[in-house]
Design a protein around this motif. Sequence first.
Motif, PDB file in Angstrom:
ATOM      1  N   ALA A 122       0.826  -1.205   0.000  1.00  0.00           N
ATOM      2  CA  ALA A 122       0.000   0.000   0.000  1.00  0.00           C
ATOM      3  C   ALA A 122       0.863   1.258   0.000  1.00  0.00           C
ATOM      4  O   ALA A 122       0.567   2.244  -0.689  1.00  0.00           O
ATOM      5  N   GLU A 123       1.957   1.233   0.746  1.00  0.00           N
ATOM      6  CA  GLU A 123       2.838   2.398   0.808  1.00  0.00           C
ATOM      7  C   GLU A 123       3.503   2.653  -0.544  1.00  0.00           C
ATOM      8  O   GLU A 123       3.579   3.792  -1.019  1.00  0.00           O
ATOM      9  N   ILE A 124       3.977   1.583  -1.169  1.00  0.00           N
ATOM     10  CA  ILE A 124       4.656   1.735  -2.463  1.00  0.00           C
ATOM     11  C   ILE A 124       3.668   2.151  -3.542  1.00  0.00           C
ATOM     12  O   ILE A 124       3.978   2.981  -4.405  1.00  0.00           O
ATOM     13  N   ALA A 125       2.453   1.604  -3.509  1.00  0.00           N
ATOM     14  CA  ALA A 125       1.434   2.004  -4.482  1.00  0.00           C
ATOM     15  C   ALA A 125       1.103   3.480  -4.330  1.00  0.00           C
ATOM     16  O   ALA A 125       0.938   4.208  -5.324  1.00  0.00           O
ATOM     17  N   GLY A 126       0.978   3.961  -3.074  1.00  0.00           N
ATOM     18  CA  GLY A 126       0.732   5.379  -2.857  1.00  0.00           C
ATOM     19  C   GLY A 126       1.895   6.238  -3.328  1.00  0.00           C
ATOM     20  O   GLY A 126       1.692   7.313  -3.908  1.00  0.00           O
ATOM     21  N   TYR A 127       3.125   5.754  -3.124  1.00  0.00           N
ATOM     22  CA  TYR A 127       4.306   6.471  -3.578  1.00  0.00           C
ATOM     23  C   TYR A 127       4.306   6.577  -5.103  1.00  0.00           C
ATOM     24  O   TYR A 127       4.578   7.645  -5.676  1.00  0.00           O
ATOM     25  N   ALA A 128       4.010   5.468  -5.779  1.00  0.00           N
ATOM     26  CA  ALA A 128       3.993   5.467  -7.247  1.00  0.00           C
ATOM     27  C   ALA A 128       2.868   6.339  -7.784  1.00  0.00           C
ATOM     28  O   ALA A 128       3.014   6.998  -8.822  1.00  0.00           O
ATOM     29  N   ARG A 129       1.734   6.366  -7.075  1.00  0.00           N
ATOM     30  CA  ARG A 129       0.593   7.160  -7.514  1.00  0.00           C
ATOM     31  C   ARG A 129       0.889   8.648  -7.405  1.00  0.00           C
ATOM     32  O   ARG A 129       0.399   9.447  -8.209  1.00  0.00           O
ATOM     33  N   ALA A 130       1.684   9.013  -6.428  1.00  0.00           N
ATOM     34  CA  ALA A 130       1.966  10.437  -6.195  1.00  0.00           C
ATOM     35  C   ALA A 130       3.100  10.970  -7.072  1.00  0.00           C
ATOM     36  O   ALA A 130       3.332  12.182  -7.099  1.00  0.00           O
ATOM     37  N   ARG A 131       3.791  10.113  -7.783  1.00  0.00           N
ATOM     38  CA  ARG A 131       4.929  10.525  -8.591  1.00  0.00           C
ATOM     39  C   ARG A 131       4.647  10.329 -10.063  1.00  0.00           C
ATOM     40  O   ARG A 131       3.868   9.479 -10.449  1.00  0.00           O
ATOM     41  N   LYS A 132       5.337  11.121 -10.867  1.00  0.00           N
ATOM     42  CA  LYS A 132       5.314  10.909 -12.311  1.00  0.00           C
ATOM     43  C   LYS A 132       6.510  10.028 -12.647  1.00  0.00           C
ATOM     44  O   LYS A 132       7.654  10.495 -12.695  1.00  0.00           O
ATOM     45  N   LEU A 133       6.223   8.768 -12.887  1.00  0.00           N
ATOM     46  CA  LEU A 133       7.310   7.814 -13.093  1.00  0.00           C
ATOM     47  C   LEU A 133       7.799   7.775 -14.543  1.00  0.00           C
ATOM     48  O   LEU A 133       8.879   7.258 -14.813  1.00  0.00           O
ATOM     49  N   GLY A 134       7.000   8.280 -15.470  1.00  0.00           N
ATOM     50  CA  GLY A 134       7.395   8.240 -16.879  1.00  0.00           C
ATOM     51  C   GLY A 134       8.743   8.872 -17.164  1.00  0.00           C
ATOM     52  O   GLY A 134       9.580   8.282 -17.861  1.00  0.00           O
TER      53      GLY A 134
END
Length: 226
Positions: A122-134
């Motif tokens: 859940a923490e990593i999913a929230g981290y990925a959701r809050a960042r622009k990973l592209g």
Amino acid sequence: MSPAAEILRTLRALRWRMVLGDFLRGTVRAALFFFGVLVVFTAAAWWRGGMRPDFTAIPIRLTWPFVFGALAALVITAVKFPRLERVARSLDAADATRDRFVTSLRLSEKPVANELESLALAEIAGYARARKLGPLLPVRVPRELPWIAAPIAMLALLWWEAMNANAIRDARAARETAAISQTAGNLDRLGAIADALAKENEDKLLKLVAERLRQSAEQMRAEAAE
């Protein structure tokens, strides 16, 4: 959507950016190889001295290395289709996250996650959701692309040299044809004079000479036309 599914979806979406980058690099590298092949065959034709560049076909000749390069890159990219672990490792390396995405991938692939693992997902999913990973996996212009200028320059030099050589040969052939045409014309005139004298004096020898002169003129024109 569960955190595990969200992480897998994010990694799969980013994988296509990696695929596009691999395809572009593969296309340029394969195009360099095919340009090298084109240079070798062009140099061989130039060495034999029989090359006549057709400038209307040059755009097509410069296009087919890219076409074959794209086809080769498509096959290689399909064979070496990146695994999600490679995407995760690339993200960790670009973002300096200390194996965060690799760990999330491995936890996402587990059939059942315990409470601590679920919290981590859940923490990593929230981290990925809050960042622009592209931007972490940018699709850049391959650095090998400027190298293609080298074989193109070599081809241009070979075509230019062949064009000059052909122009010199054509000019020489035109001069020789003009000289032969003038000589054949002189023989025709001499033959006509000899024929007229033969008819006037009923001289068989002059008639034979006139015929031989006409035959020589015709032979010279035939040899010039070959």
